[in-house]
Every structure is written in C-alpha cells, then in structure tokens.
Scaffold this motif. Structure first.
Motif, PDB file in Angstrom:
ATOM      1  N   ASP A 284       0.830  -1.203   0.000  1.00  0.00           N
ATOM      2  CA  ASP A 284       0.000   0.000   0.000  1.00  0.00           C
ATOM      3  C   ASP A 284       0.865   1.254   0.000  1.00  0.00           C
ATOM      4  O   ASP A 284       1.952   1.285   0.594  1.00  0.00           O
ATOM      5  N   LEU A 285       0.357   2.307  -0.637  1.00  0.00           N
ATOM      6  CA  LEU A 285       1.038   3.595  -0.692  1.00  0.00           C
ATOM      7  C   LEU A 285       1.352   4.106   0.714  1.00  0.00           C
ATOM      8  O   LEU A 285       2.436   4.624   0.959  1.00  0.00           O
ATOM      9  N   GLU A 286       0.424   3.945   1.616  1.00  0.00           N
ATOM     10  CA  GLU A 286       0.621   4.415   2.994  1.00  0.00           C
ATOM     11  C   GLU A 286       1.850   3.755   3.621  1.00  0.00           C
ATOM     12  O   GLU A 286       2.670   4.406   4.263  1.00  0.00           O
ATOM     13  N   TYR A 287       1.987   2.439   3.426  1.00  0.00           N
ATOM     14  CA  TYR A 287       3.145   1.713   3.951  1.00  0.00           C
ATOM     15  C   TYR A 287       4.441   2.250   3.339  1.00  0.00           C
ATOM     16  O   TYR A 287       5.416   2.496   4.040  1.00  0.00           O
ATOM     17  N   VAL A 288       4.449   2.431   2.022  1.00  0.00           N
ATOM     18  CA  VAL A 288       5.637   2.913   1.315  1.00  0.00           C
ATOM     19  C   VAL A 288       6.028   4.305   1.816  1.00  0.00           C
ATOM     20  O   VAL A 288       7.194   4.559   2.128  1.00  0.00           O
ATOM     21  N   ALA A 289       5.052   5.205   1.901  1.00  0.00           N
ATOM     22  CA  ALA A 289       5.321   6.578   2.350  1.00  0.00           C
ATOM     23  C   ALA A 289       5.873   6.585   3.775  1.00  0.00           C
ATOM     24  O   ALA A 289       6.861   7.272   4.062  1.00  0.00           O
ATOM     25  N   ASN A 290       5.262   5.811   4.657  1.00  0.00           N
ATOM     26  CA  ASN A 290       5.727   5.757   6.044  1.00  0.00           C
ATOM     27  C   ASN A 290       7.135   5.185   6.154  1.00  0.00           C
ATOM     28  O   ASN A 290       7.955   5.670   6.940  1.00  0.00           O
ATOM     29  N   LEU A 291       7.435   4.163   5.345  1.00  0.00           N
ATOM     30  CA  LEU A 291       8.768   3.563   5.341  1.00  0.00           C
ATOM     31  C   LEU A 291       9.818   4.587   4.908  1.00  0.00           C
ATOM     32  O   LEU A 291      10.869   4.722   5.530  1.00  0.00           O
ATOM     33  N   MET A 292       9.502   5.330   3.854  1.00  0.00           N
ATOM     34  CA  MET A 292      10.447   6.326   3.344  1.00  0.00           C
ATOM     35  C   MET A 292      10.688   7.436   4.363  1.00  0.00           C
ATOM     36  O   MET A 292      11.818   7.893   4.536  1.00  0.00           O
ATOM     37  N   ILE A 293       9.639   7.850   5.050  1.00  0.00           N
ATOM     38  CA  ILE A 293       9.775   8.898   6.071  1.00  0.00           C
ATOM     39  C   ILE A 293      10.557   8.360   7.267  1.00  0.00           C
ATOM     40  O   ILE A 293      11.506   8.989   7.737  1.00  0.00           O
ATOM     41  N   GLU A 294      10.166   7.178   7.736  1.00  0.00           N
ATOM     42  CA  GLU A 294      10.792   6.566   8.908  1.00  0.00           C
ATOM     43  C   GLU A 294      12.287   6.326   8.700  1.00  0.00           C
ATOM     44  O   GLU A 294      13.103   6.547   9.589  1.00  0.00           O
ATOM     45  N   LYS A 295      12.657   5.875   7.506  1.00  0.00           N
ATOM     46  CA  LYS A 295      14.054   5.535   7.211  1.00  0.00           C
ATOM     47  C   LYS A 295      14.822   6.685   6.548  1.00  0.00           C
ATOM     48  O   LYS A 295      15.991   6.528   6.211  1.00  0.00           O
ATOM     49  N   SER A 296      14.142   7.827   6.342  1.00  0.00           N
ATOM     50  CA  SER A 296      14.752   9.007   5.703  1.00  0.00           C
ATOM     51  C   SER A 296      15.408   8.662   4.369  1.00  0.00           C
ATOM     52  O   SER A 296      16.571   8.990   4.136  1.00  0.00           O
ATOM     53  N   ILE A 297      14.655   7.990   3.513  1.00  0.00           N
ATOM     54  CA  ILE A 297      15.180   7.655   2.192  1.00  0.00           C
ATOM     55  C   ILE A 297      14.406   8.414   1.123  1.00  0.00           C
ATOM     56  O   ILE A 297      13.223   8.700   1.279  1.00  0.00           O
TER      57      ILE A 297
END
Length: 153
Positions: free
Chosen positions: A112-125
């Motif tokens: 899901d987009l939500e998962y992807v967005a949160n992962l990118m924010i959380e990991k600062s990528i």
C-alpha cells in the motif's frame, strides 16, 4: 475506498547500472537525467545496491588519519584504523560496487502507498526500488511520486 498500491504510482522505467559501471559514468547519468540516485542490478535484474549523489560525494572526502601516540617506541592508535582503511577504499573506488549501498530497502509492488510513504519517512530515504515476489526490479518510487499521487486524486 480503493487502496493505492506501489505499482500504481511507481516509475516503471528505472535507470539502472551494473556493479562494474564506472563511477564517472554514473555521475554523468545523474547529471543528464537530473536524478539523485541509480539502482544497481545483477544480470537477472535483481536489486543489489543503490548509488546516490551522497555516495559519490563521500568518495571524494578526505582520508581521516587516526590519531596516535608512541609508548616505549611503539605506536598506539587512538582512533580506528578500520575507518581509515574504509576511507582509502572509498577514495580509490572506481566502480558502482565500490561505493554503492548494498543494504537496500525495497517494497513489493503490492504494498500500500501508505506503507511505502511511512517507510520512506521513517528511514529518511529519497527513493525505494519496487520489486515483485521474485525480488525482480519492477520500478522505483521517489518522494516526488508520493506527492504527485497525493495531489492528483
């Protein structure tokens, strides 16, 4: 409500390089394509690393020589020699495999987009490769893709 998946917003035409691609060629690609990183793939199109602008800039940094003291005519290093060795290796690097980040986070095309967005924010990528169930590269999602999908609905 329909869940937006990674495959719905990813860029499918991913600019990739191989492990033996010279760094000079990678720099040219980044400049010409106006992108901040490339995915490194093997012959089966599996993700093996990422080379970013930061990796190239780090390559050019100065070597930090460890501090030392002499005791009884012997040398005692106060800092890590390993760090100096890694700096020398980075400065001498000339291929993607020498400077790429190999611990690459990927997402599945069904995530899901939500998962992807949160992962990118959380990991600062800034970018995340999108793979299928066989770990084959299918696309890439950059922060721009997420913003675009949020405001184009």
């Amino acid at each position: 409500m329909i869940q937006v998946k990674a495959k719905d917003i990813m860029t499918s035409e991913v600019i990739t390089v191989k492990k033996d691609t010279p760094i000079e060629d990678i720099a040219k690609i980044l400049i010409e394509k106006r992108i901040s990183g490339v995915v490194v793939v093997d012959d089966e199109n599996k993700v093996v690393g990422v080379v970013s602008e930061t990796d190239i800039v780090k390559k050019e940094k100065n070597i930090k020589v460890p501090s030392f003291i002499t005791i009884l005519q012997g040398v005692v290093f106060l800092d890590s020699i390993k760090e100096m060795e890694e700096d020398i290796k980075r400065v001498a690097a000339y291929k993607a495999e020498d400077i790429m980040s190999s611990d690459v986070l990927t997402v599945n095309e069904k995530d899901d987009l939500e998962y992807v967005a949160n992962l990118m924010i959380e990991k600062s990528i800034n970018r995340v490769p999108v793979v299928d169930d066989t770990k084959t590269l299918k696309g890439i999602i950059c922060r721009y893709d997420i913003i675009k999908s949020m405001f184009s609905r």
